[in-house]
Design a protein around this motif. Structure first.
Motif, short mmCIF file in Angstrom:
data_model
loop_
_atom_site.label_atom_id
_atom_site.label_comp_id
_atom_site.label_asym_id
_atom_site.label_seq_id
_atom_site.Cartn_x
_atom_site.Cartn_y
_atom_site.Cartn_z
N LEU A 184 0.82 -1.20 0.00
CA LEU A 184 0.00 0.00 0.00
C LEU A 184 0.86 1.26 0.00
N GLY A 185 0.52 2.20 -0.85
CA GLY A 185 1.08 3.53 -0.78
C GLY A 185 0.06 4.48 -0.19
N PHE A 186 0.43 5.73 0.00
CA PHE A 186 -0.56 6.70 0.49
C PHE A 186 -0.11 8.12 0.20
N VAL A 187 -1.10 9.01 0.16
CA VAL A 187 -0.85 10.43 -0.04
C VAL A 187 -1.80 11.22 0.86
N GLY A 188 -1.47 12.49 1.04
CA GLY A 188 -2.37 13.39 1.74
C GLY A 188 -3.32 14.04 0.76
N ALA A 189 -4.53 14.33 1.21
CA ALA A 189 -5.52 15.01 0.37
C ALA A 189 -5.24 16.51 0.35
N PRO A 190 -5.65 17.20 -0.70
CA PRO A 190 -5.33 18.63 -0.82
C PRO A 190 -5.74 19.48 0.39
N PHE A 191 -6.97 19.32 0.88
CA PHE A 191 -7.36 20.19 1.99
C PHE A 191 -6.54 19.92 3.24
N THR A 192 -6.26 18.66 3.51
CA THR A 192 -5.48 18.33 4.70
C THR A 192 -4.05 18.86 4.59
N LEU A 193 -3.43 18.71 3.41
CA LEU A 193 -2.10 19.27 3.21
C LEU A 193 -2.12 20.79 3.35
N ALA A 194 -3.14 21.41 2.76
CA ALA A 194 -3.26 22.86 2.86
C ALA A 194 -3.44 23.30 4.31
N SER A 195 -4.16 22.50 5.09
CA SER A 195 -4.37 22.85 6.50
C SER A 195 -3.05 22.95 7.24
N TYR A 196 -2.19 21.96 7.06
CA TYR A 196 -0.88 22.01 7.70
C TYR A 196 -0.08 23.23 7.23
N CYS A 197 -0.13 23.48 5.92
CA CYS A 197 0.71 24.54 5.35
C CYS A 197 0.24 25.93 5.74
N VAL A 198 -1.04 26.11 5.88
CA VAL A 198 -1.58 27.43 6.26
C VAL A 198 -1.50 27.62 7.77
N GLU A 199 -1.83 26.59 8.53
CA GLU A 199 -1.79 26.70 9.99
C GLU A 199 -0.35 26.76 10.52
N GLY A 200 0.58 26.20 9.76
CA GLY A 200 1.97 26.15 10.21
C GLY A 200 2.30 24.86 10.94
N GLY A 201 1.35 23.95 10.98
CA GLY A 201 1.53 22.68 11.67
C GLY A 201 0.17 22.13 12.06
N SER A 202 0.14 21.37 13.13
CA SER A 202 -1.14 20.84 13.63
C SER A 202 -1.96 21.98 14.21
N SER A 203 -3.27 21.75 14.33
CA SER A 203 -4.16 22.80 14.81
C SER A 203 -5.32 22.21 15.58
N LYS A 204 -5.85 22.97 16.51
CA LYS A 204 -7.06 22.57 17.23
C LYS A 204 -8.30 23.18 16.63
N HIS A 205 -8.20 24.41 16.17
CA HIS A 205 -9.39 25.14 15.74
C HIS A 205 -9.41 25.44 14.24
N PHE A 206 -8.30 25.28 13.55
CA PHE A 206 -8.22 25.50 12.11
C PHE A 206 -8.69 26.90 11.72
N SER A 207 -8.39 27.86 12.58
CA SER A 207 -8.88 29.22 12.35
C SER A 207 -8.16 29.89 11.19
N LYS A 208 -6.89 29.57 11.01
CA LYS A 208 -6.13 30.27 9.95
C LYS A 208 -6.57 29.82 8.56
N ILE A 209 -6.75 28.53 8.37
CA ILE A 209 -7.16 28.09 7.04
C ILE A 209 -8.62 28.45 6.77
N LYS A 210 -9.43 28.48 7.82
CA LYS A 210 -10.83 28.91 7.60
C LYS A 210 -10.89 30.41 7.31
N ARG A 211 -10.02 31.18 7.94
CA ARG A 211 -9.97 32.61 7.62
C ARG A 211 -9.60 32.78 6.15
N LEU A 212 -8.61 32.02 5.69
CA LEU A 212 -8.22 32.10 4.29
C LEU A 212 -9.35 31.64 3.37
#
Length: 389
Positions: A184-212
């Motif tokens: 099995l291989g695997f990849v990250g989905a676009p929104f999940t990858l974007a969440s890390y990249c916009v938030e700067g890492g893991s997040s509890k509230h995802f406020s930064k990507i939702k603001r964007l």
């Protein structure tokens, strides 16, 4: 799905030495077909892996079984490697270490799926997004993407140039496992990858990507499009280099409301699936999103072959909602593995009974938890592999 990669020189994998090699220009060269080309059909092997047969709806005697996060969270043998090589990126970007870690559960438990040891963030460096994964802190994106000019700097991913160690590792794994299980291989989905990249890492509230998303949707869509194009290429590359099925992780898509999922996640998942199916029509694609009970029907709209259910959804209910044509994966609560052997047995049987015969991959509803007793994992596999429909 046939493997159409080869090495100019390849030797049987051996245990990691005290100084494992890094991938370099002197390493065996991998030859993969270019993304966008259809793999030439290969004569079917005598015995296809059980997991592939189950997903395709063929008659199987029991559900195939594997566990997400198979090694890292609980195996002593993995922890020993961590002590010697404390950097996650070193472990996940070195061919010898990747292969050894990927094979650790296979050698002990003989699961029906052997998943590549890697991370969904592995492609980021090749997209001009510097990152690291730090013990105790998790992922760190050094320059979070918050504006249009940041997104403009993101490059589309060329896997054979940026992560050749992934292709080489998958090819070795196919050789080692020898069709006794599905690689099995695997990849990250676009929104999940974007969440890390916009938030700067893991997040509890995802406020930064939702603001964007809600204040500058065009900027986020531009980033999501780059990830969709890149991850489709990455799936194709993994398949060409040995992966017999690929799981897409959209772990954080369930932070979105249904209407926002339909705008910021669903179209890009569909794009990945549609692109891959044009070149690899027989490659099973599995979609996993934790906490997905509110989005199950929408996950099925992506066109994937398997929807992986987390443990908050009753398996029988999930089956009804997804319909008889959709294969399912899951969904034993990882915490069950802290229970007694009798308790574990009962929960496995409950899930299998509710899933019904066929088109079911037995798995946990999320990754295995730190500190899970290895003897309970062994019992899980013993019970699972002893089931007969």
């Amino acid at each position: 799905m046939s493997c159409i990669c080869s090495f100019s020189s390849i030797s049987s994998f051996s245990t990691v030495s005290s100084s494992p090699r890094k991938y370099s220009s002197k390493s065996p060269i991998i030859h993969c077909s270019l993304p966008g080309t259809v793999a030439e059909p290969k004569a079917a092997s005598v015995t296809e892996p059980l997991l592939l047969n189950a997903v395709r709806g063929e008659d199987v005697e029991r559900p195939p079984v594997w566990l997400m996060r198979q090694a890292g969270r609980y195996m002593k043998s993995y922890q020993i490697i961590c002590e010697k090589y404390p950097s996650f990126r070193e472990r996940s970007e070195n061919v010898d270490l990747v292969v050894e870690i990927s094979l650790q559960p296979w050698k002990v438990f003989q699961p029906d799926g052997v998943i590549l040891f890697s991370d969904i963030l592995t492609p980021l460096s090749g997209m001009n997004i510097p990152f690291d994964i730090v013990k105790g802190k998790g992922p760190i994106i050094f320059n979070p993407l918050r504006a249009a000019e940041d997104v403009d700097q993101v490059r589309e991913f060329v896997p054979e140039e940026s992560v050749p160690y992934v292709g080489e590792s998958l090819t070795i794994l196919r050789k080692e496992v020898d069709n006794k299980a599905a690689v099995l291989g695997f990849v990250g989905a676009p929104f999940t990858l974007a969440s890390y990249c916009v938030e700067g890492g893991s997040s509890k509230h995802f406020s930064k990507i939702k603001r964007l998303a809600f204040s500058q949707p065009k900027v986020l869509h531009a980033l999501l499009q780059k990830f969709a194009t890149s991850m489709a290429k990455y799936v194709q590359y993994q398949a060409d280099c040995g992966a017999q099925a690929v799981q897409i992780f959209d772990s954080w898509a369930t932070e979105l409301s249904p209407v926002d999922f339909e705008e910021f996640s669903l179209p890009y998942l569909k794009q990945i699936v549609d692109t891959v199916k044009k070149t690899h029509p027989n490659l099973p694609l599995i979609l996993y999103a934790s906490g997905s009970g509110g989005l199950l029907e929408r996950l099925a709209l992506t066109g994937v072959d398997v929807v992986s259910l987390d443990w908050t959804v009753d398996m029988a209910e999930g089956r009804r909602r997804l319909g008889p044509d959709m294969a399912v994966q899951g969904n034993v609560d990882p915490g069950v593995l802290f229970g007694s052997k009798e308790f574990i047995t009962n929960r496995i049987n409950d899930v299998v009974r509710k899933a019904g015969k066929g088109k079911h991959i037995l798995n946990l509803g999320h990754g295995i938890v730190v500190g899970t007793p290895e003897e309970n994992v062994a019992h899980f596999f013993e019970v699972a592999k002893g089931i007969r429909y």
